[in-house]
Enzyme design. Structure first.
Site, PDB file in Angstrom:
ATOM      1  CE  LYS A  76      57.179  46.670  13.322  1.00  0.00           C
ATOM      2  NZ  LYS A  76      56.177  47.540  12.658  1.00  0.00           N
ATOM      3  CB  THR A  77      53.163  41.990  17.550  1.00  0.00           C
ATOM      4  OG1 THR A  77      53.895  43.161  17.927  1.00  0.00           O
ATOM      5  CG2 THR A  77      52.942  41.118  18.780  1.00  0.00           C
ATOM      6  CG  ASP A 121      57.429  45.781  19.656  1.00  0.00           C
ATOM      7  OD1 ASP A 121      57.864  46.013  18.516  1.00  0.00           O
ATOM      8  OD2 ASP A 121      56.333  46.212  20.057  1.00  0.00           O
ATOM      9  CB  THR A 170      59.226  51.810  13.720  1.00  0.00           C
ATOM     10  OG1 THR A 170      59.841  52.432  14.858  1.00  0.00           O
ATOM     11  CG2 THR A 170      58.023  51.005  14.189  1.00  0.00           C
ATOM     12  NE  ARG A 229      49.006  48.418  16.008  1.00  0.00           N
ATOM     13  CZ  ARG A 229      50.290  48.642  16.289  1.00  0.00           C
ATOM     14  NH1 ARG A 229      50.721  49.873  16.491  1.00  0.00           N
ATOM     15  NH2 ARG A 229      51.134  47.641  16.356  1.00  0.00           N
TER      16      ARG A 229
END
Length: 351
Positions: A76-77, A121, A170, A229
């Site tokens: 997402k980032t 975020d 999330t 990740r």
């Protein structure tokens, strides 16, 4: 200075913490793709986002606000950075937990330049007064700043430059409905299949100057829980293993590395297996509530619900029922135990 001293100084310079940190930061930056066509996976999201960005560029206006929803570690980032890069606009990053007052948000918004991309975020954790201010800012590019206190307080409208908000969450269900409805596009990101993770790992291996055959790459992909990740973190540990054991066969090195870090063939780590073990051995396989389960493993309920449980449920190892969590027969077998006989199939929860 002696030759030995010169050699020592050269070695110390090569291995200095600053040099190592700079190298790691460069690698971390290189891991992140710069354009949508470099982003691996999430094909539907990429197609949808590409249309939003192309239309904004054609209009010469700020793009619609974008909400990126999905589990941690899916990129997402990275997508937020790509949005700013593809729009040719600056990117300002912050997070929901740091915005505790409306004044914090007002200071950020008033400093934005026209077309700038603001990335928040964990936007579901933004304070309620700040969220209410954000409603007006997203819709009318204006905020109302309160001056003074009590009966004499006055509201001063403050115009802000048109901007694009990219929010990452999330837990999209935890967002207030008025905030969620103001996003022009919501991207629902999914876990990655092993084949796409393998593609991503090949790119990462190239950046690390690491030669791994397809079977070693797939071994990492299968144990990465569908999460880029985690995949990138594991391949870096494999690189470390091969640096220390340069003669190890690649597939053996991968398996030995994952064994050292307690990642099993299903991608479960120590905490995952501990949760399953407590659920089965202490609570007889359930059903048990999240609170008692978290207390038994010494973790916060939020950690279990957001970090551990999604993968256990997705893997079919844990079932969520109205009465609590239940270990599936597959969970018993994974721990080498015989499943208990069940009288009836448990009723699953809708959410």
């Amino acid at each position: 200075m002696t030759a030995a001293g010169d050699a020592r100084d050269e070695g110390e310079q090569m291995l200095s913490p600053a040099s190592v940190d700079a190298n790691d930061r460069a690698i971390d930056t290189a891991f992140r793709p710069q354009h949508l066509d470099e982003f691996v996976g999430q094909q539907r999201v990429r197609e949808q986002l590409s249309l939003v960005l192309a239309a904004a560029r054609a209009r010469g206006q700020a793009a619609d606000h974008i909400l990126l929803a999905g589990p941690p570690g899916l990129g997402k980032t990275t997508l937020a950075m790509i949005v700013a890069h593809d729009l040719g606009r600056p990117l300002r990053l912050t997070s929901g937990p740091t915005i505790t007052h409306a004044g914090d948000l007002a200071a950020i918004l008033s400093a934005l330049t026209e077309g700038e991309v603001l990335f928040i975020d964990e936007i579901h954790r933004i304070a309620k007064p700040a969220a209410e201010m954000l409603y007006l800012a997203m819709e009318d590019y204006r905020v109302d700043v309160m001056v003074g206190k009590g009966p004499g307080a006055t509201s001063i409208p403050l115009e802000i430059a048109p901007f694009t908000l990219v929010g990452a969450t999330t837990r999209s269900g935890a967002l207030p409905a008025p905030l969620r409805d103001r996003f022009g596009f919501t991207a629902n990101m999914e876990f990655y299949p092993p084949e796409e993770l393998a593609q991503l790992l090949r790119r990462t291996a190239g950046l690390l100057d690491l030669e791994l055959p397809d079977d070693a790459i797939m071994e990492i992909a299968l144990r990465s829980r569908g999460t880029p990740r985690i995949a990138n973190r594991l391949i870096r540990r494999v690189r470390d293993w091969l640096v220390v054991h340069p003669d190890a066969a690649p597939l053996v090195a991968v398996r030995d590395t994952l064994a050292l870090y307690e990642v099993d063939e299903l991608g479960l780590d120590r905490l995952d297996r501990e949760v399953l073990g407590v659920l089965i051995r202490q609570f007889g396989g359930g059903p048990v509530g999240l609170g008692p389960l978290a207390m038994s493993v010494g973790e916060e309920p939020d950690t279990l619900e957001s970090v551990v449980e999604p993968y256990l449920v997705r893997s079919g190892l844990v079932l969520r029922t109205p009465r609590g969590r239940v270990a599936s027969p597959a969970a018993w077998r994974h721990l080498g135990l015989t499943p208990r006989p069940t009288d009836a199939q448990p009723t699953l929860m809708d959410d």
